[in-house]
Enzyme design. Structure first.
Site, mmCIF file in Angstrom:
data_model
loop_
_atom_site.group_PDB
_atom_site.id
_atom_site.type_symbol
_atom_site.label_atom_id
_atom_site.label_comp_id
_atom_site.label_asym_id
_atom_site.label_seq_id
_atom_site.Cartn_x
_atom_site.Cartn_y
_atom_site.Cartn_z
ATOM 1 N N SER A 140 25.996 -4.792 78.871
ATOM 2 C CA SER A 140 26.202 -3.601 78.054
ATOM 3 C C SER A 140 24.965 -3.383 77.177
ATOM 4 O O SER A 140 23.838 -3.642 77.603
ATOM 5 C CB SER A 140 27.479 -3.802 77.222
ATOM 6 O OG SER A 140 27.712 -2.711 76.376
ATOM 7 N N SER A 141 25.178 -2.947 75.951
ATOM 8 C CA SER A 141 24.062 -2.743 75.014
ATOM 9 C C SER A 141 24.606 -2.665 73.602
ATOM 10 O O SER A 141 25.716 -2.150 73.385
ATOM 11 C CB SER A 141 23.332 -1.438 75.336
ATOM 12 O OG SER A 141 22.472 -1.082 74.255
ATOM 13 N N TYR A 155 22.965 7.485 77.410
ATOM 14 C CA TYR A 155 22.830 6.071 77.801
ATOM 15 C C TYR A 155 23.857 5.221 77.040
ATOM 16 O O TYR A 155 24.567 4.407 77.640
ATOM 17 C CB TYR A 155 21.410 5.587 77.519
ATOM 18 C CG TYR A 155 21.264 4.087 77.559
ATOM 19 C CD1 TYR A 155 21.273 3.401 78.773
ATOM 20 C CD2 TYR A 155 21.148 3.334 76.385
ATOM 21 C CE1 TYR A 155 21.165 2.014 78.814
ATOM 22 C CE2 TYR A 155 21.033 1.956 76.414
ATOM 23 C CZ TYR A 155 21.042 1.303 77.621
ATOM 24 O OH TYR A 155 20.943 -0.063 77.663
ATOM 25 N N LYS A 159 27.322 2.759 78.268
ATOM 26 C CA LYS A 159 27.645 1.364 77.926
ATOM 27 C C LYS A 159 29.022 1.284 77.258
ATOM 28 O O LYS A 159 29.744 0.297 77.421
ATOM 29 C CB LYS A 159 26.540 0.776 77.039
ATOM 30 C CG LYS A 159 25.173 0.683 77.731
ATOM 31 C CD LYS A 159 25.215 -0.132 79.028
ATOM 32 C CE LYS A 159 23.828 -0.341 79.610
ATOM 33 N NZ LYS A 159 23.842 -1.150 80.847
HETATM 34 P P1 NAP Z 1 14.409 -2.953 83.553
HETATM 35 O O1 NAP Z 1 13.349 -3.923 83.226
HETATM 36 O O2 NAP Z 1 14.131 -1.497 83.455
HETATM 37 O O3 NAP Z 1 15.009 -3.286 84.991
HETATM 38 C C1 NAP Z 1 16.043 -2.503 85.491
HETATM 39 C C2 NAP Z 1 16.655 -3.201 86.679
HETATM 40 O O4 NAP Z 1 17.728 -2.392 87.166
HETATM 41 C C3 NAP Z 1 15.649 -3.357 87.805
HETATM 42 O O5 NAP Z 1 15.846 -4.577 88.443
HETATM 43 C C4 NAP Z 1 15.987 -2.191 88.715
HETATM 44 O O6 NAP Z 1 15.725 -2.438 90.093
HETATM 45 C C5 NAP Z 1 17.481 -2.035 88.522
HETATM 46 N N1 NAP Z 1 17.871 -0.649 88.748
HETATM 47 C C6 NAP Z 1 17.659 0.424 87.937
HETATM 48 N N2 NAP Z 1 18.098 1.550 88.527
HETATM 49 C C7 NAP Z 1 18.597 1.167 89.730
HETATM 50 C C8 NAP Z 1 19.183 1.877 90.817
HETATM 51 N N3 NAP Z 1 19.360 3.205 90.788
HETATM 52 N N4 NAP Z 1 19.570 1.172 91.899
HETATM 53 C C9 NAP Z 1 19.406 -0.160 91.949
HETATM 54 N N5 NAP Z 1 18.838 -0.889 90.969
HETATM 55 C C10 NAP Z 1 18.440 -0.228 89.868
HETATM 56 O O7 NAP Z 1 15.694 -3.153 82.630
HETATM 57 P P2 NAP Z 1 16.109 -4.320 81.626
HETATM 58 O O8 NAP Z 1 15.529 -4.003 80.313
HETATM 59 O O9 NAP Z 1 15.894 -5.644 82.229
HETATM 60 O O10 NAP Z 1 17.675 -3.994 81.513
HETATM 61 C C11 NAP Z 1 18.649 -4.634 82.314
HETATM 62 C C12 NAP Z 1 20.015 -4.242 81.790
HETATM 63 O O11 NAP Z 1 20.105 -4.577 80.405
HETATM 64 C C13 NAP Z 1 20.304 -2.742 81.871
HETATM 65 O O12 NAP Z 1 21.659 -2.533 82.203
HETATM 66 C C14 NAP Z 1 20.022 -2.258 80.463
HETATM 67 O O13 NAP Z 1 20.740 -1.088 80.143
HETATM 68 C C15 NAP Z 1 20.478 -3.452 79.655
HETATM 69 N N6 NAP Z 1 19.889 -3.535 78.325
HETATM 70 C C16 NAP Z 1 18.545 -3.680 78.166
HETATM 71 C C17 NAP Z 1 18.030 -3.779 76.875
HETATM 72 C C18 NAP Z 1 16.549 -3.956 76.609
HETATM 73 O O14 NAP Z 1 16.150 -3.889 75.438
HETATM 74 N N7 NAP Z 1 15.708 -4.195 77.583
HETATM 75 C C19 NAP Z 1 18.880 -3.706 75.774
HETATM 76 C C20 NAP Z 1 20.239 -3.543 75.985
HETATM 77 C C21 NAP Z 1 20.738 -3.462 77.261
HETATM 78 P P3 NAP Z 1 14.214 -2.394 90.701
HETATM 79 O O15 NAP Z 1 13.560 -3.657 90.218
HETATM 80 O O16 NAP Z 1 14.387 -2.346 92.165
HETATM 81 O O17 NAP Z 1 13.577 -1.164 90.136
#
Ligand code: NAP
Length: 250
Positions: A140-141, A155, A159
């Site tokens: 989630s977030s 967004y 979540k």
């Molecule tokens: P990221 O670095 O942008 O990576 C996103 C991942 O999701 C990648 O592996 C991507 O696959 C996959 N993805 C995105 N769209 C997709 C689609 N249409 N079909 C299949 N795969 C898809 O993101 P992250 O920061 O690691 O975030 C991971 C999770 O944590 C997300 O749900 C995000 O909302 C949550 N989150 C992140 C943060 C933060 O600060 N980073 C905070 C709160 C929550 P590819 O590698 O093939 O592109």
């Protein structure tokens, strides 16, 4: 630690960022890990190679989420390499959305399709693969519980919906001994936050100041919490929203 030896895990979006951290940690704990990717096959293969280099077991599966039939296609790809699942981590997600006055219907539909509809149908079509006593962990977030960034409203709404899914699914799967939880990160250093953290001179310092602990999170900060919930030690936690924001909501 081999607390997950003999178990199979699937991490969606496991090739990069938080998902990669989770895939590597679950593999280190002994699980065989399906590293799912959407389009970045190279990143997923690199994650598999890194896991294998440290004695773990993993394989990559690629399916773009957010399209009709995505969940069924994912399970077909999974079934070609594994026989049943113990731990499902719904991590793949679109990490942002444009403000209310800029977002159009196509972007709204897309972010909901990837962040909400895909996990819902991955679970629905995975029910006969997921073994009793298993785990579902939805990423989630913190934004589901704070209005700190209202420009990312759609967004944040996805979540919130995912968290309701977590809550109700815990009741549906509880009789099978399967726990279901949301893990909610704050700001984590990934490709998704590159612009926020590095786009301005003081982006990193401002993001650090949001956490009570005074720093930006790293994928391992989230992965370690997921690993706990995935382990037997997490057996009595279900239907929960686990604040993994480093004290960003206080
Ligand atoms: P990221 O670095 O942008 O990576 C996103 C991942 O999701 C990648 O592996 C991507 O696959 C996959 N993805 C995105 N769209 C997709 C689609 N249409 N079909 C299949 N795969 C898809 O993101 P992250 O920061 O690691 O975030 C991971 C999770 O944590 C997300 O749900 C995000 O909302 C949550 N989150 C992140 C943060 C933060 O600060 N980073 C905070 C709160 C929550 P590819 O590698 O093939 O592109």
């Amino acid at each position: 630690m081999d607390v997950l030896t003999g178990r199979t895990a699937l991490v969606t979006g496991g090739g990069r960022g938080i998902g990669r951290g989770i895939a590597e940690r679950l593999a280190r704990d002994g699980a065989r890990v399906a590293v799912h990717y959407g389009s970045n096959e190279a990143a997923a293969k690199e994650t598999v190679t890194a896991i294998e280099a440290t004695g773990g077991s993993a394989f990559a599966i690629g399916v773009e989420l957010g399209r009709p039939g995505d969940a069924k296609a994912l399970w077909e790809a999974f079934d070609r390499q594994a026989d049943g699942l113990d731990i499902l981590v719904n991590n793949a997600g679109i990490g942002t959305s444009r403000p209310l006055d800029e977002i159009d219907e196509a972007e709204y539909d897309r972010v909901f399709a990837v962040n909400v509809k895909a996990p819902h149908f991955i679970v629905k079509h995975g029910l006969d693969r997921l073994r009793d006593g298993g785990r579902v962990i939805n990423i989630s977030s913190g934004l589901a519980r704070t209005a700190a960034m209202p420009d990312k409203m759609a967004y944040a709404m996805t979540k919130g919906a995912l968290d309701v899914f977590t809550r109700d699914l815990s009741k549906v799967l509880g009789p099978r001994g399967i726990t279901v939880n949301s893990v909610a990160p704050g700001i984590i250093d990934t490709d998704n936050t590159a612009e926020l953290l590095h786009g301005t001179e003081d982006g990193w310092a401002q993001a650090s100041a949001i956490s009570a602990l005074g720093r930006v999170g790293v994928p391992a900060d989230v992965a370690d919490v997921v690993a706990f919930l995935a382990s037997d030690d997490g057996r009595w936690i279900t239907g929960s929203w686990v604040d993994t924001t480093g004290g960003s909501l206080t």
